[in-house]
Design a protein around this motif. Structure first.
Motif, PDB file in Angstrom:
ATOM      1  N   ARG A 279       0.822  -1.207   0.000  1.00 37.61           N
ATOM      2  CA  ARG A 279       0.000   0.000   0.000  1.00 37.61           C
ATOM      3  C   ARG A 279       0.860   1.262   0.000  1.00 37.61           C
ATOM      4  NH1 ARG A 279      -5.221  -0.197   1.160  1.00 37.61           N
ATOM      5  NH2 ARG A 279      -5.001  -2.158   2.288  1.00 37.61           N
ATOM      6  N   ALA A 280       1.934   1.248   0.786  1.00 39.37           N
ATOM      7  CA  ALA A 280       2.809   2.425   0.840  1.00 39.37           C
ATOM      8  C   ALA A 280       3.468   2.678  -0.508  1.00 39.37           C
ATOM      9  CB  ALA A 280       3.865   2.229   1.921  1.00 39.37           C
ATOM     10  N   THR A 281       3.878   1.607  -1.177  1.00 37.19           N
ATOM     11  CA  THR A 281       4.505   1.752  -2.492  1.00 37.19           C
ATOM     12  C   THR A 281       3.535   2.344  -3.496  1.00 37.19           C
ATOM     13  OG1 THR A 281       5.959  -0.136  -2.056  1.00 37.19           O
ATOM     14  CG2 THR A 281       5.664   0.512  -4.358  1.00 37.19           C
ATOM     15  N   LEU A 282       2.289   1.868  -3.459  1.00 41.20           N
ATOM     16  CA  LEU A 282       1.285   2.380  -4.381  1.00 41.20           C
ATOM     17  C   LEU A 282       0.948   3.841  -4.081  1.00 41.20           C
ATOM     18  CD1 LEU A 282      -1.136  -0.695  -4.559  1.00 41.20           C
ATOM     19  CD2 LEU A 282       0.508   0.048  -6.282  1.00 41.20           C
ATOM     20  N   GLN A 283       0.796   4.153  -2.793  1.00 40.20           N
ATOM     21  CA  GLN A 283       0.459   5.523  -2.422  1.00 40.20           C
ATOM     22  C   GLN A 283       1.543   6.496  -2.848  1.00 40.20           C
ATOM     23  OE1 GLN A 283      -0.287   5.196   1.799  1.00 40.20           O
ATOM     24  NE2 GLN A 283      -2.466   4.752   1.506  1.00 40.20           N
ATOM     25  N   ALA A 284       2.798   6.060  -2.815  1.00 42.56           N
ATOM     26  CA  ALA A 284       3.896   6.927  -3.235  1.00 42.56           C
ATOM     27  C   ALA A 284       3.791   7.282  -4.711  1.00 42.56           C
ATOM     28  CB  ALA A 284       5.236   6.240  -2.947  1.00 42.56           C
ATOM     29  N   SER A 285       3.083   6.426  -5.476  1.00 45.03           N
ATOM     30  CA  SER A 285       2.879   6.688  -6.905  1.00 45.03           C
ATOM     31  C   SER A 285       1.505   7.276  -7.185  1.00 45.03           C
ATOM     32  CB  SER A 285       3.045   5.375  -7.694  1.00 45.03           C
ATOM     33  OG  SER A 285       4.335   4.839  -7.515  1.00 45.03           O
ATOM     34  N   GLY A 286       0.790   7.631  -6.125  1.00 47.54           N
ATOM     35  CA  GLY A 286      -0.530   8.226  -6.298  1.00 47.54           C
ATOM     36  C   GLY A 286      -1.611   7.231  -6.666  1.00 47.54           C
ATOM     37  N   LEU A 287      -1.405   5.963  -6.308  1.00 47.74           N
ATOM     38  CA  LEU A 287      -2.362   4.903  -6.644  1.00 47.74           C
ATOM     39  C   LEU A 287      -3.058   4.410  -5.389  1.00 47.74           C
ATOM     40  CD1 LEU A 287      -0.059   2.898  -9.066  1.00 47.74           C
ATOM     41  CD2 LEU A 287      -1.987   4.351  -9.722  1.00 47.74           C
ATOM     42  N   GLY A 288      -4.338   4.071  -5.527  1.00 48.10           N
ATOM     43  CA  GLY A 288      -5.111   3.573  -4.404  1.00 48.10           C
ATOM     44  C   GLY A 288      -5.373   2.081  -4.532  1.00 48.10           C
ATOM     45  N   LEU A 289      -5.440   1.391  -3.394  1.00 49.28           N
ATOM     46  CA  LEU A 289      -5.777  -0.032  -3.361  1.00 49.28           C
ATOM     47  C   LEU A 289      -7.114  -0.196  -2.652  1.00 49.28           C
ATOM     48  CD1 LEU A 289      -5.051  -3.022  -3.840  1.00 49.28           C
ATOM     49  CD2 LEU A 289      -3.883  -2.991  -1.624  1.00 49.28           C
ATOM     50  N   ALA A 290      -8.087  -0.753  -3.346  1.00 57.35           N
ATOM     51  CA  ALA A 290      -9.422  -0.965  -2.783  1.00 57.35           C
ATOM     52  C   ALA A 290      -9.680  -2.464  -2.640  1.00 57.35           C
ATOM     53  CB  ALA A 290     -10.486  -0.331  -3.675  1.00 57.35           C
TER      54      ALA A 290
END
Length: 394
Positions: free
Chosen positions: A350-361
């Motif tokens: 999740r942290a890796t995705l958030q750093a790229s502006g991506l959300g995980l649902a």
């Protein structure tokens, strides 16, 4: 006539097996479910656990098919077993510290093997099926060769491992989880704890040689089994707490679907039907065995066909961001990821995705959302609610 695999994983094979089993799911199942007739002879049970574990077929589908054939009372024994799987999942989800505790105990026991030659020798004999206990040695061989054991046999193996052989339960649970075709972190871990006397405090399960002989048709006559249970020392389980909060899929945002071994049947869920999907992916690193590979391959193909989008294998969750950006999406959607190895990796993912502006649902299925609130105490508390829950789930 074509036949489905012995322990099906893909949706088509699981539906085929369900159709074969449904006529036997009433009185015949209740009468014969605990008999272990040996490899290739497990026809008295559904053998759907590998598909249910990955949700290529759902609990609701299985229960509905059985109820339609037999009615809720005649099929009560089988329906109860389906709810046991949900009970373990819900109980652990509300006490994830128990999973963390198991991992710590497993790692400590592995370190002990390096320091204690006697323990290492006994453990090696147990894993190799060289203990001289006929039933146990056979079952360890069957587990290694087929990736399956009858559920009743799993209880006997766990009991003999803990109380007769005097081995750490965590090592046995880890060995079984690694080899079972239907291995599930919650069901496996909590079942071993139950046998050890840790789930229901002070109430252990002792394997009995006479009982084993009876339930295996006289194939085995194990001698020297423990007659007293020395229950492992452990702190009391924490009280139940709400399961973790997740971000549900946003139907207004284009999405990339992520198929995992925790839910390879996303296309069956109404929540996903309305999502503007741009692609679907699965991670090679999550295919830990042949059953995982089959489920993920099947889930990818079905999702791609359902939404008419590209399907893609990626090497690991670290590639999710690149796959999402290539598909032109900023939302990655998947099924709820319960306590286990994949959930342990979620904070980093999740942290890796958030750093790229991506959300995980994550999508929590209606079945889980409805049943888990009743999985806070012992199974009997849930069992009393099954008639009412069946009405809600219908």
């Amino acid at each position: 006539m074509a036949s489905a695999p012995t322990f099906p994983v893909t949706r088509a094979d699981a539906l085929f097996r369900l159709a074969q089993f449904v006529p036997l799911a009433g009185a015949a199942y209740a009468k014969g479910r605990n008999f272990d007739c040996g490899p290739g002879q497990h026809d008295r049970v559904s053998r759907l656990s590998a598909a249910l574990r990955r949700r290529t077929i759902s609990e609701g589908e299985v229960v509905q098919a059985v109820r339609a054939e037999h009615g809720p009372e005649a099929a009560a024994s089988f329906i109860s077993e389906v709810f046991w799987r949900t009970y373990w999942k819900g109980w652990l989800e509300q006490r994830p510290a128990i999973w963390t505790r198991y991992l710590a105990g497993r790692d400590a026991a592995r370190q002990a093997l390096l320091r204690d030659p006697d323990l290492a020798g006994r453990h090696g004999d147990a894993v190799a099926g060289h203990t001289g206990i006929d039933a146990f040695d056979h079952w360890m061989g069957e587990l290694g060769e087929t990736g399956y054991l009858h559920n009743w046999a799993r209880m006997q193996v766990a009991s003999i491992w803990i109380f007769t052989l005097g081995l750490p339960w965590e090592l046995g649970a880890a060995h079984m989880l690694d080899r079972l075709r239907d291995g599930d972190p919650a069901s496996n871990t909590l079942s071993w704890r139950w046998v050890a006397g840790l789930h229901t405090a002070g109430k252990a399960y002792l394997a009995d040689g006479v009982r084993i002989a009876a339930m295996t048709g006289g194939r085995f006559a194990p001698q020297g089994l423990a007659t007293q249970a020395t229950i492992p020392v452990e702190a009391a389980a924490p009280p139940a707490a709400p399961w973790r909060t997740v971000t549900p899929p946003d139907p207004a945002v284009p999405a990339l679907a992520w198929i995992t071994p925790e839910d390879a049947g996303l296309e069956q869920e109404a929540t996903f039907a309305a999502l503007p999907l741009r692609g679907v992916v699965a991670c090679r690193s999550h295919a830990l065995n042949e059953a995982d590979r089959a489920a993920l391959t099947d889930g990818l193909a079905r999702a791609a066909d359902r939404w008419q989008v590209p399907a893609q294998w990626i090497d690991s969750p670290t590639d999710l961001g690149d796959a999402a950006q290539a598909a032109g999406t900023r939302q990655i959607v998947t099924g709820y990821i319960p306590a286990g190895p994949l959930a342990d990796a979620l904070p980093t993912i999740r942290a890796t995705l958030q750093a790229s502006g991506l959300g995980l649902a994550e999508h929590l299925r209606h079945w889980d959302k409805t049943v888990w609130p009743h999985c806070r105490r012992g199974f009997f508390a849930l069992k009393q609610e099954i008639p009412a829950l069946l009405k809600q789930l219908a």
